[in-house]
Enzyme design. Structure first.
Site, PDB file in Angstrom:
ATOM      1  N   GLU A 147      33.455  41.594 -10.528  1.00 49.59           N
ATOM      2  CA  GLU A 147      33.881  42.439  -9.409  1.00 49.59           C
ATOM      3  C   GLU A 147      34.656  41.633  -8.365  1.00 49.59           C
ATOM      4  O   GLU A 147      35.551  42.180  -7.696  1.00 49.59           O
ATOM      5  CB  GLU A 147      32.672  43.114  -8.763  1.00 49.59           C
ATOM      6  CG  GLU A 147      31.681  42.161  -8.120  1.00 49.59           C
ATOM      7  CD  GLU A 147      30.461  42.881  -7.566  1.00 49.59           C
ATOM      8  OE1 GLU A 147      30.410  44.117  -7.654  1.00 49.59           O
ATOM      9  OE2 GLU A 147      29.562  42.190  -7.044  1.00 49.59           O
ATOM     10  N   GLU A 173      22.663  40.497 -12.321  1.00 48.91           N
ATOM     11  CA  GLU A 173      23.930  39.986 -11.796  1.00 48.91           C
ATOM     12  C   GLU A 173      23.615  38.652 -11.127  1.00 48.91           C
ATOM     13  O   GLU A 173      23.679  37.615 -11.742  1.00 48.91           O
ATOM     14  CB  GLU A 173      24.539  40.977 -10.809  1.00 48.91           C
ATOM     15  CG  GLU A 173      25.890  40.534 -10.274  1.00 48.91           C
ATOM     16  CD  GLU A 173      26.335  41.392  -9.114  1.00 48.91           C
ATOM     17  OE1 GLU A 173      27.535  41.668  -9.023  1.00 48.91           O
ATOM     18  OE2 GLU A 173      25.479  41.771  -8.287  1.00 48.91           O
TER      19      GLU A 173
END
Length: 704
Positions: free
Chosen positions: A509, A503
């Protein structure tokens, strides 16, 4: 594989001191000059097509508790040049084969007063420069502590930059576009909240840093092969436009503990007058060591779905119960507490995801929140949080494994460490063995919150070594790793290709945490992805999160066509369809592209690129005649015009085009798209609208 190496060593006699050396790239367009100042300070200078790109910049390291640092008083002892030309085959990647072609200059320096030896190795590729410090075995420099690395990158002007705040713990920021001179005034606004963060300077930024000069040069600063050293940031002297390296400190404030023989990571500078060259460069990978995993048959690209987005958006929870104020594993009895009815990682729901994966041809299912301890972990500075093997009462590991296996689907393990790296290491062998015993071949690890041991940072040397330890230990168990909140990658996936994802940036998100800028995905390939693939978790179709999670008013700043294009523009061998199955079932015609798009490629061609504005990529599926194209767009609507001249001549193809509708817009009409088919050949062209925050995706299949 072929390799061509030519070496020339020049021994410099004491009575004929040489203070300057020059190196050219294989194509002659890049030129680097090394020289010593009158006081013996090493410097370098970089030119592209006879334009100065990096002004004369100093090199060296400041040492702790040492009467003389490695900054000056040097003389050149030897100078060695060589040429290297090799073609190698990655386990997975954007290309079937990668050429590693550079000219090298290795300058060995001796510090006159201390007789210490430091070698600076330069590698000049057609697209840029890499250099590092090396310290051979020697009696006058054995153990030493780096107080600060003093590598400079002197800019030639007040360039436009795409930057995020320099931070010891996170890269999860939206990018700011500004002049270098504006970083200081825009810095505070660029800082947004995170579970763990610490900035060090109002002019500090992170790499990879993307810049553009007023005369049209694209410059990228980064590092490669970050091993046993702390992560490098950049601190700007905004009066003189000089960046200097700024390393992440450990709990004692020290930057790196070294023992000769040793070396630093590579410092990299990519330059071109075409932005597409920056995206296409494999220089970062080439500066890493070759693959060290002998048997790679178990390393495979993965397309997956997961029990994740519903928790991120607040629809469901990771925790099993709301009754426990604290948890102590081995003591807390979950059979005596009432479930909260929102826990997502339960057998029934997970089987629903497995069924969906099997029906639509996905490789795997990720489940988060399956293991005990989630009620009491966040922000507690708690050492023993999870044991990574004990499930909640409503999740039967063996039953789920058997069910998934019967459907031809793999399960992806989730290890949230809560940044207690010592606890993770004490459980790692048992946790990895538990995975293998239950059919898990890949793990998503997480490092949310402040690091334990206390005082360490996510990017300090000790923690960098932990990430590497976890990766190499996983390789011993034939486990693939997708690390979240870890340090941003620096090409280590070449050496350890079981690192199939990271990530380490602001991912999807954050669209559930208030949103990201609509042009965010037009910047990431120029910055974060320079070092390796990102688990960006695209594929969101329901942009209004309040429709299924009433307490969350966030909105995903993207169109559906943009989300489809991300599977091509955001390269990764690990791709998630992140939305809920019920949302895909409403748009099955658009979902077809996610089902079809490949993960591994024979060839990648960057058709259009401008950082912060747009990117268009064409990729040929490995071992197939199929091509896929993705286009992502920033704030302004534009017509994307491309040619299909990369297709095989004389062949006919059918192109399925998933595009924004004319009235689509990331904020007001995000689900408006069109799908059309068109017969094409290598002579065909396309002019396609991309709306703000939009784009298009194309699948191309040969007509046989």
């Amino acid at each position: 594989m072929k390799a061509v190496i030519f070496t020339l060593t020049l021994l410099l006699l004491v009575f004929r001191p040489v203070k300057a050396q020059e190196l050219k790239s294989p194509n002659g367009e890049m030129r680097m000059q090394f020289s010593l100042k009158n006081n013996g300070t090493p410097t370098y200078q970089l030119f592209y097509k006879n334009k100065e790109v990096i002004k004369k910049s100093s090199l060296g390291l400041e040492l702790k508790n040492d009467k003389k640092s490695l900054l000056n008083d040097f003389e050149i002892t030897t100078s060695e040049t060589s040429t290297f030309d090799q073609t190698w085959t990655p386990v997975w990647g954007e290309e079937k084969e990668i050429r590693n072609y550079y000219n090298e200059l290795a300058v060995t320096l001796t510090q006159k007063e201390t007789e210490r030896i430091m070698r600076i190795r330069f590698r000049l590729f057609n697209e840029g420069l890499g250099f590092r410090y090396e310290f051979p075995a020697q009696k006058n420099l054995v153990y030493f502590v780096v107080k600060e690395e003093r590598t400079q990158f002197a800019m030639t002007g007040d360039h436009t930059a795409f930057w995020i705040p320099g931070d010891y713990d996170t890269q999860e920021y939206d990018y700011t576009e500004s002049r270098l001179s504006e970083i200081r005034e825009k810095f505070d606004a660029a800082v947004t909240g995170n579970a763990s963060q610490e900035q060090f300077s109002k002019t500090g930024v992170q790499t990879a840093l993307m810049m553009k000069t007023d005369d049209g040069l694209y410059i990228n600063l980064h590092e490669a092969a970050l091993i046993n050293y702390s992560c490098m940031h950049l601190n700007l002297d905004d009066k003189n436009m000089i960046f200097e390296s700024w390393l992440t400190p450990d709990a004692n404030g020290d930057k790196a503990y070294m023992q000769a023989p040793t070396k630093t990571p590579w410092r990299t500078i990519m330059v071109s007058d075409d932005a597409r060259d920056i995206l296409a460069s494999k220089m970062t990978l080439n500066l890493n060591e070759p693959n060290k995993i002998e048997d790679t048959s178990w390393i495979k690209p993965v397309k997956y779905i997961g029990v994740w987005w519903e928790m991120i958006t607040g629809k469901s929870s990771w925790a099993y119960t709301d009754e426990l104020p604290s948890v102590q594993l081995g003591i807390t009895d979950y059979s005596k507490v009432k479930p909260n009815e929102t826990h997502a990682a339960n057998n029934k729901k997970v089987k629903r995801y497995i069924d969906f994966a099997a029906e639509h041809g996905f490789d795997a299912v990720l489940v988060e929140g399956w293991n005990q301890g989630w009620e009491d972990w966040f922000g507690k500075s708690k050492d023993y949080v999870f044991d990574f093997v004990t499930p909640y009462p409503d999740f039967d590991v063996q039953e789920i494994h058997a069910y998934a296996k019967s459907k031809g689907v793999e399960m992806i393990m989730h290890h949230e460490t809560s940044s207690s790296v010592r606890n993770y290491e004490r459980h790692m062998d048992k946790a990895y063995q538990f995975m293998k015993d239950n059919g898990y071949n890949s793990v998503k690890s997480g490092y949310v919150g402040d690091i334990l041991p206390r005082g360490e940072k996510h990017y300090s040397q000790w923690i960098i070594n932990h990430y590497q330890y976890a990766l190499e230990k996983a390789a011993d168990y034939k486990i693939m790793v997708n690390a979240h909140e870890a340090v941003r990658p620096t090409g280590i996936c070449r050496t350890y290709p079981n690192l199939i994802g990271n990530e380490s940036a602001r991912g999807t998100e954050y669209q559930a945490f208030g949103g990201s800028k609509p042009n965010h995905v037009t910047v990431l390939p120029f910055t974060r992805l320079i070092g390796g693939p990102m688990d960006y978790t695209p594929g969101i179709f329901e942009m209004d999160i309040s429709k299924f999670s009433p307490n969350n008013n966030s909105y995903v700043n993207s169109t559906i066509a943009n989300q489809l294009a991300l599977y091509v523009t955001m390269y990764s061998p690990l791709q998630m369809a992140a939305d809920l199955p019920e949302h895909y079932e409403k748009f099955m015609d658009a979902f077809q592209f996610i089902k079809d798009v490949a993960l591994d490629w024979d060839k990648s061609i960057y058709l259009e690129a401008e950082p912060g504005k747009y990117i268009t990529v064409a990729r040929k599926e490995k071992g197939s005649s199929n091509w896929f194209i993705g286009n992502v767009n920033g704030y302004e609507a534009r017509k994307s015009t491309i040619k299909f001249d990369f297709l095989e001549k004389g062949k006919k193809y059918i192109a399925t085009i998933y595009a924004d509708a004319k009235d689509a817009h990331y904020k007001t009409n995000s689900q408006a798209y069109t799908i059309k088919t068109k017969r094409i050949t290598s002579k065909s062209k396309l002019s396609q609208l991309s709306v703000p925050g939009g784009g298009y995706a194309i699948s191309i299949k040969q007509i046989k």
